[in-house]
Design an enzyme around this catalytic site. Structure first.
Site, mmCIF file in Angstrom:
data_model
loop_
_atom_site.group_PDB
_atom_site.id
_atom_site.type_symbol
_atom_site.label_atom_id
_atom_site.label_comp_id
_atom_site.label_asym_id
_atom_site.label_seq_id
_atom_site.Cartn_x
_atom_site.Cartn_y
_atom_site.Cartn_z
ATOM 1 N N ASP A 93 1.241 -0.666 -0.120
ATOM 2 C CA ASP A 93 0.298 0.238 0.083
ATOM 3 C C ASP A 93 1.188 1.138 0.118
ATOM 4 O OD1 ASP A 93 -2.463 1.521 0.555
ATOM 5 O OD2 ASP A 93 -1.300 1.302 2.813
ATOM 6 N N LEU A 94 0.213 2.855 -0.355
ATOM 7 C CA LEU A 94 0.914 4.117 -0.322
ATOM 8 C C LEU A 94 0.877 4.333 0.574
ATOM 9 C CD1 LEU A 94 3.139 5.759 -2.193
ATOM 10 C CD2 LEU A 94 1.152 6.450 -3.054
ATOM 11 N N ASP A 95 -0.366 5.195 0.855
ATOM 12 C CA ASP A 95 -0.181 5.993 1.838
ATOM 13 C C ASP A 95 -0.419 4.810 3.310
ATOM 14 O OD1 ASP A 95 -0.660 8.080 0.058
ATOM 15 O OD2 ASP A 95 -2.689 7.631 0.242
ATOM 16 N N GLU B 161 0.078 -3.192 4.545
ATOM 17 C CA GLU B 161 -0.981 -2.141 4.736
ATOM 18 C C GLU B 161 -1.647 -1.722 5.586
ATOM 19 O OE1 GLU B 161 -3.614 -0.177 3.995
ATOM 20 O OE2 GLU B 161 -4.828 -1.603 1.798
ATOM 21 N N ASP B 162 -1.741 -0.295 5.918
ATOM 22 C CA ASP B 162 -2.044 0.284 7.133
ATOM 23 C C ASP B 162 -3.636 0.766 7.157
ATOM 24 O OD1 ASP B 162 -2.258 2.446 5.293
ATOM 25 O OD2 ASP B 162 -2.445 4.060 6.680
ATOM 26 N N LYS C 256 -11.041 -0.595 -1.969
ATOM 27 C CA LYS C 256 -10.825 -0.624 -1.533
ATOM 28 C C LYS C 256 -11.740 -1.065 0.070
ATOM 29 C CE LYS C 256 -5.923 -0.122 -1.018
ATOM 30 N NZ LYS C 256 -4.905 0.009 -0.620
ATOM 31 N N THR D 270 1.448 10.583 4.002
ATOM 32 C CA THR D 270 0.580 11.209 3.545
ATOM 33 C C THR D 270 -0.436 10.795 4.002
ATOM 34 O OG1 THR D 270 0.569 9.613 1.855
ATOM 35 C CG2 THR D 270 1.234 10.807 1.359
ATOM 36 N N LYS E 36 -8.835 5.741 5.667
ATOM 37 C CA LYS E 36 -7.829 5.548 5.173
ATOM 38 C C LYS E 36 -8.207 4.494 4.202
ATOM 39 C CE LYS E 36 -4.744 7.088 8.761
ATOM 40 N NZ LYS E 36 -3.462 5.749 10.254
ATOM 41 N N SER F 26 -2.584 0.681 -4.604
ATOM 42 C CA SER F 26 -2.958 1.964 -3.820
ATOM 43 C C SER F 26 -4.636 2.605 -4.529
ATOM 44 C CB SER F 26 -1.692 3.034 -3.755
ATOM 45 O OG SER F 26 -2.348 4.441 -3.039
ATOM 46 N N ALA F 27 -4.905 3.044 -3.520
ATOM 47 C CA ALA F 27 -6.360 3.719 -3.560
ATOM 48 C C ALA F 27 -5.858 5.147 -4.687
ATOM 49 C CB ALA F 27 -7.381 4.061 -3.005
HETATM 50 P P1 B16 Z 1 -6.054 10.253 -4.236
HETATM 51 P P2 B16 Z 1 -3.292 3.570 0.301
HETATM 52 C C1 B16 Z 1 -5.515 6.082 -0.533
HETATM 53 O O1 B16 Z 1 -4.420 5.437 -0.370
HETATM 54 C C2 B16 Z 1 -5.529 6.719 0.863
HETATM 55 O O2 B16 Z 1 -5.327 5.857 2.253
HETATM 56 C C3 B16 Z 1 -6.760 7.355 1.575
HETATM 57 O O3 B16 Z 1 -6.824 8.585 2.701
HETATM 58 C C4 B16 Z 1 -7.306 8.113 0.241
HETATM 59 O O4 B16 Z 1 -8.563 9.004 0.295
HETATM 60 C C5 B16 Z 1 -6.781 7.089 -0.753
HETATM 61 O O5 B16 Z 1 -6.114 6.681 -1.167
HETATM 62 C C6 B16 Z 1 -7.301 7.873 -2.820
HETATM 63 O O6 B16 Z 1 -6.069 9.077 -2.769
HETATM 64 O O7 B16 Z 1 -7.520 10.982 -3.306
HETATM 65 O O8 B16 Z 1 -4.678 10.887 -3.279
HETATM 66 O O9 B16 Z 1 -7.169 9.003 -4.844
HETATM 67 O O10 B16 Z 1 -3.457 3.812 1.245
HETATM 68 O O11 B16 Z 1 -4.435 2.789 -0.615
HETATM 69 O O12 B16 Z 1 -2.305 4.275 -0.581
HETATM 70 MG MG MG Z 2 -2.932 2.945 3.623
#
Ligand code: B16
Ligand code: MG
Length: 217
Positions: free
Chosen positions: A10-12, A170-171, A146, A18, A46, A115-116
């Protein structure tokens, strides 16, 4: 311990912190809606896509808005977020991540991103990590957010590795559910009380690589 052939990150919140910037950017939108977004609310956001996050905030705030306003808030939130991450660089990589990526690369383990975020690629570029990733599945490549398993299933099929041989870091609880629904091993990074269905949990990535990374691969 079962050996895995692929690591999906996962990224964030796993590679880079972030999550705090998503929170601050959403807090601004929530305040326009007269809602004080709390860290507890934020845990539920998240791993959830941008538009699903706004839907959840509207429910929390007990508000309905028209489609044009909905779209405008999504744009506004992302502009705020992009401003927060404009200077992000390799110093922002969370402890243990760079070491883990080079260790996995040396072992010929396939590495993918699930990542989302629609901003995933620019973030990986700014961190200087993009070349580690053979496959990047981000918010631009999935229709279902997710906890749906689509993001991790797409990553594993693009890499040609069966889900049972994939390990996910994953976090978020949504991300752990997504990994488990995909039939993968789910490693949660964070405090155990935040998660419900993980296979393993570590407080942070450094603890994981100092003790156990080898046993998974
Ligand atoms: P964006 P992950 C997710 O990333 C974040 O955890 C989530 O808070 C955010 O709304 C989502 O990405 C969308 O991000 O607005 O940059 O498209 O944790 O799946 O890496
Ligand atoms: Mg995350």
């Amino acid at each position: 311990m079962k050996k895995h052939e692929c690591a999906l990150f996962d990224l964030d919140g796993v590679i880079v912190d972030t999550a705090k910037f998503h929170f601050l950017a959403w807090k601004k939108i929530a305040s326009i809606l007269n809602y004080d977004l709390t860290p507890i609310d934020n845990e539920k956001l998240k791993g959830v896509s941008r538009s699903d996050s706004l839907d959840m905030i509207l429910k929390m705030a007990n508000k309905n808005i028209e489609t044009s306003k909905f779209k405008a808030y999504l744009i506004q939130k992302n502009l705020t977020y992009l401003e927060y991450i404009k200077d992000i660089n390799s110093q922002d990589i969370l402890p243990g991540i760079s070491e883990a990526l080079s260790l996995l690369k040396n072992k010929n383990i396939k590495i993918g991103l699930g990542s989302a975020s629609k901003n995933a690629k620019i973030i990986l570029e700014r961190l200087g990590l993009i070349n580690y990733f053979e496959v990047i599945i981000d918010g631009n490549k999935v229709e279902k957010s997710k906890p749906h398993p689509q993001v991790f299933l797409k990553a594993s099929s693009n890499l040609g590795i069966v889900p049972e041989k994939c390990l996910v870091f994953e976090d978020s609880n949504a991300g752990i559910k997504s990994a488990k629904a995909a039939g993968m091993t789910a490693v949660a990074i964070g405090s155990p009380e935040k998660f419900s269905n993980e296979d393993f949990c570590y407080p942070d990535f450094l603890t994981l690589i100092q003790n156990d990374l080898d046993k998974f691969f």
